[in-house]
Design an enzyme around this catalytic site. Structure first.
Site, PDB file in Angstrom:
ATOM      1  CB  THR A 169      39.634 -30.104  39.217  1.00 15.77           C
ATOM      2  OG1 THR A 169      38.605 -29.620  38.382  1.00 15.77           O
ATOM      3  CG2 THR A 169      39.218 -29.976  40.659  1.00 15.77           C
ATOM      4  NE  ARG A 197      29.799 -28.446  34.566  1.00 21.08           N
ATOM      5  CZ  ARG A 197      30.885 -28.935  35.155  1.00 21.08           C
ATOM      6  NH1 ARG A 197      31.772 -28.130  35.699  1.00 21.08           N
ATOM      7  NH2 ARG A 197      31.085 -30.218  35.208  1.00 21.08           N
ATOM      8  N   GLY A 199      29.732 -27.546  38.477  1.00 22.76           N
ATOM      9  CA  GLY A 199      30.021 -28.976  38.534  1.00 22.76           C
ATOM     10  C   GLY A 199      29.972 -29.514  39.948  1.00 22.76           C
ATOM     11  CG  ASP A 200      32.713 -32.590  40.827  1.00 23.17           C
ATOM     12  OD1 ASP A 200      32.902 -32.116  39.679  1.00 23.17           O
ATOM     13  OD2 ASP A 200      33.643 -32.941  41.573  1.00 23.17           O
TER      14      ASP A 200
END
Ligand code: ASP
Length: 310
Positions: A169, A197, A199-200
């Site tokens: 990332t 999905r 993520g954060d």
């Protein structure tokens, strides 16, 4: 007050063959963002410019070069946040946008929402004239091969981020000469993730947060762990209690490891210009420009320094 930018290219066990390209990539992105600050641009403009550079660089897991999901598709997440007003914008699960960070900025500036996902994000992109690209053009040969190799493995949290199967990332934090802070984070998520999905990274307080009263943070690492401890806000809450950027990041990452067994990394800048780049994975490529000095590193406790021309 002097402007500072810090960028990261993801926290994981970066293999030696990607080490140089990762470090060169974060150095170039930090310089790009710093040029914006030096030209009088805002922290927000600087983090967007730095993250766009990283999204365009195929070595990183964001934009072009993103990790593939279980069906071999790209699904991208990004956030941007302005510490002056706490305004933020995010997109999640977008497939054919080359620079999700700029679409996230448009969500922040042109809608009354904080996040648009999937088809809705695309409809919005279309309505404001953001060019879409065929999703396949964002897939690199390297990622396709890695995905083929690893698609049948399911690994644990620590194993993932301390193995070479995860991917990186990107993010940036900055403070401008007016003392305003901003953050941006962009990712393809975790290789082989379930379709849909998220993520954060695009979630406020988790993948990033920016507040002129404390600082700006961009996180990387195991998304589900980062979400559980709201890592970006956790780091800032330590800063609010008077700890340094470095100690706050270390304490929060340590807590994430102890409490939910997650590994990761974070970059932080405070309105004072104090900054930190910290991680609990084997490696994290990071770079910072502070008063015309370029700092960078990859391995724990590494801090190299180059003087930039004024
Ligand atoms: N935090 C990202 C995610 O879980 C992955 C990473 O930082 O490498 O989507």
């Amino acid at each position: 007050m002097s402007a500072v930018i810090v960028v990261h290219g993801g926290a994981w066990a970066i293999p030696d063959e990607l080490a140089k390209a990762s470090v060169d990539g974060v150095k170039a992105a930090a310089c790009e963002g710093f040029a914006v600050l030096k030209g009088g641009g805002s922290a927000l403009d600087a983090v967007e410019a730095a993250v766009r550079t990283l999204e365009d660089n195929t070595v990183f897991n964001a934009g072009h070069g993103a990790a593939l999901n279980s069906e071999g598709e790209v699904e991208l997440d990004a956030i941007i946040m302005d510490g002056r007003t706490l305004a933020s914008g995010a997109v999640s699960s977008v497939k054919n946008i080359a620079n999700p960070v700029s679409l996230a900025r448009a969500v922040m500036e042109k809608t009354s929402h904080a996040m648009l996902t999937s088809r809705g994000a695309n409809l919005f992109a279309e309505s404001i004239g953001v060019v879409t690209v065929p999703a396949d053009t964002l897939v690199t040969e390297y990622e396709r091969e890695e995905w083929e190799k690893h698609k049948n493995y399911v690994t644990g949290v620590m194993e993932d981020f301390n193995s070479q199967w995860a991917h990186d990332t990107v993010g940036a934090v900055a403070v401008d000469s007016a003392g305003n802070v901003a953050c941006a984070t962009s990712t393809g998520g975790i290789r082989n993730k379930m379709v849909g999905r998220v993520g954060d990274s695009p979630v406020i307080g988790c993948g990033g947060y920016a507040d002129n009263l404390s600082g700006a943070v961009s996180c990387t690492g195991h998304g589900e762990s980062i979400l559980k401890v709201t890592l970006a806000r956790l780091i800032l809450s330590h800063i609010e209690q008077g700890k340094s950027a470095e100690d706050s990041s270390q304490a929060s990452l340590q807590y994430m490891g102890d409490r939910v067994h997650g590994a990761g990394g974070a970059i932080v800048v405070c309105p004072s210009g104090r900054w930190a780049a910290t991680f609990t994975t084997e490696r994290m490529a990071w770079a910072a420009v502070d008063q015309d000095v370029l700092w960078y590193g990859l391995n724990p406790d590494e801090r190299f320094k180059e003087q930039l021309s004024k």
